[in-house]
Motif scaffolding. Structure first.
Motif, short mmCIF file in Angstrom:
data_model
loop_
_atom_site.label_atom_id
_atom_site.label_comp_id
_atom_site.label_asym_id
_atom_site.label_seq_id
_atom_site.Cartn_x
_atom_site.Cartn_y
_atom_site.Cartn_z
N LYS A 53 41.40 31.57 37.70
CA LYS A 53 40.41 31.60 36.61
C LYS A 53 40.90 32.47 35.47
CE LYS A 53 35.52 32.17 35.73
NZ LYS A 53 34.20 32.41 36.31
N SER A 54 41.42 33.66 35.81
CA SER A 54 41.97 34.54 34.77
C SER A 54 42.89 35.58 35.40
CB SER A 54 40.86 35.22 33.97
OG SER A 54 40.12 36.09 34.79
N VAL A 55 43.82 36.03 34.56
CA VAL A 55 44.75 37.08 34.95
C VAL A 55 44.67 38.16 33.88
CG1 VAL A 55 47.16 37.66 35.41
CG2 VAL A 55 46.29 35.41 36.06
N GLY A 56 44.33 39.36 34.29
CA GLY A 56 44.24 40.48 33.35
C GLY A 56 45.35 41.48 33.61
N LYS A 57 45.23 42.63 32.98
CA LYS A 57 46.24 43.68 33.15
C LYS A 57 46.11 44.39 34.48
CE LYS A 57 46.86 44.57 28.24
NZ LYS A 57 46.79 45.55 27.17
N THR A 58 44.92 44.31 35.10
CA THR A 58 44.71 45.00 36.38
C THR A 58 44.01 44.15 37.43
OG1 THR A 58 42.60 45.92 35.63
CG2 THR A 58 44.58 47.28 35.27
N ALA A 59 43.83 42.85 37.15
CA ALA A 59 43.10 42.02 38.11
C ALA A 59 43.47 40.54 37.97
CB ALA A 59 41.60 42.20 37.95
N PHE A 61 44.38 45.56 41.00
CA PHE A 61 45.63 46.29 41.13
C PHE A 61 45.47 47.64 40.45
CE2 PHE A 61 46.38 41.78 41.13
CZ PHE A 61 47.33 41.58 42.11
N ASP A 62 45.52 48.71 41.22
CA ASP A 62 45.38 50.06 40.67
C ASP A 62 46.68 50.83 40.88
OD1 ASP A 62 42.60 49.77 40.02
OD2 ASP A 62 42.14 49.98 42.15
N ALA A 63 47.21 51.37 39.78
CA ALA A 63 48.44 52.17 39.87
C ALA A 63 48.15 53.44 40.66
CB ALA A 63 48.95 52.50 38.48
#
Length: 159
Positions: free
Chosen positions: A92-98, A119-121
Motif C-alpha cells: 500500500k505504501s512505503v515510507g522512511k520508517t514503515a 523500522f526503528d534505528a
C-alpha cells in the motif's frame, strides 16, 4: 564355579557396555540435536517475541519484534519491500520508517488482511516491529504467521 562366574560377568559386562554405548550415542545425538536447534533459532526474536490476541470470531492480531544487527533502516526497508513483493504481498505504501502491505482474503477478494512493519534505528541495527491483523471469520495458521515474520526479519538482514 569360577568359569561360570566369569561367563556371567562377561555377559553382564557385554550387556552393560552395549547399553552404555547406546545411551552414550543417544546422549551425543540428543546433545547434537539440541545444539543444532539452538543455533537455528538463536537470535530469532521473530519467534521469541511473537504474540497473538483475539480469536477467529472477533479477528486476530499478531505481533512480533526483532533487532536486526548491522543494518541501516533504509537498507532494511528496501530489502523487505523487495521480498514482500516477491512473495505476492500488495504494497500500500512505503515510507522512511514503515511499510504498509496487505494480502487478499482467499474466499473474498474485497477483504484484506493488513500488515504493518515499522523500522526503528537502534544502536547497531534496526528494530523491526510487525503487526498483522485478520478480520472476523478469517482463519489463519499461527505458525504460518510466525514463519512470515521470520522471513521478513531475515530479508531485512539479507539472510
Amino acid at each position: 564355579m569360577l568359569i561360570k562366574f566369569n561367563v556371567q560377568f562377561a555377559r553382564f559386562l557385554t550387556t552393560f557396555l552395549k547399553e552404555f554405548k547406546m545411551k552414550k550415542i543417544h546422549f551425543v545425538a540428543t546433545a547434537m540435536l539440541l545444539a543444532i536447534t539452538q543455533s537455528a533459532f538463536a537470535g530469532q526474536g521473530c519467534k521469541d517475541n511473537f504474540d497473538d490476541m483475539g480469536d477467529e470470531d472477533v479477528g486476530r492480531v499478531f505481533k512480533s519484534t526483532e533487532l536486526v544487527e548491522g543494518v541501516a533502516v533504509s537498507d532494511a526497508i528496501k530489502r523487505v519491500n523487495k521480498s514482500l513483493r516477491f512473495e505476492g504481498w500488495k504494497i500500500k505504501s512505503v515510507g522512511k520508517t514503515a511499510i504498509y502491505a496487505y494480502n487478499l482474503v482467499a474466499n473474498n477478494s474485497k477483504k484484506t488482511n493488513p500488515l504493518t512493519i515499522n523500522f526503528d534505528a537502534k544502536e547497531g541495527g534496526v528494530k523491526v516491529s510487525m503487526i498483522y491483523r485478520t478480520g472476523p471469520g478469517i482463519n489463519v495458521n499461527k505458525s504460518d504467521v510466525k514463519k512470515q515474520f521470520c522471513s521478513i526479519t531475515n530479508s531485512a538482514a539479507d539472510k
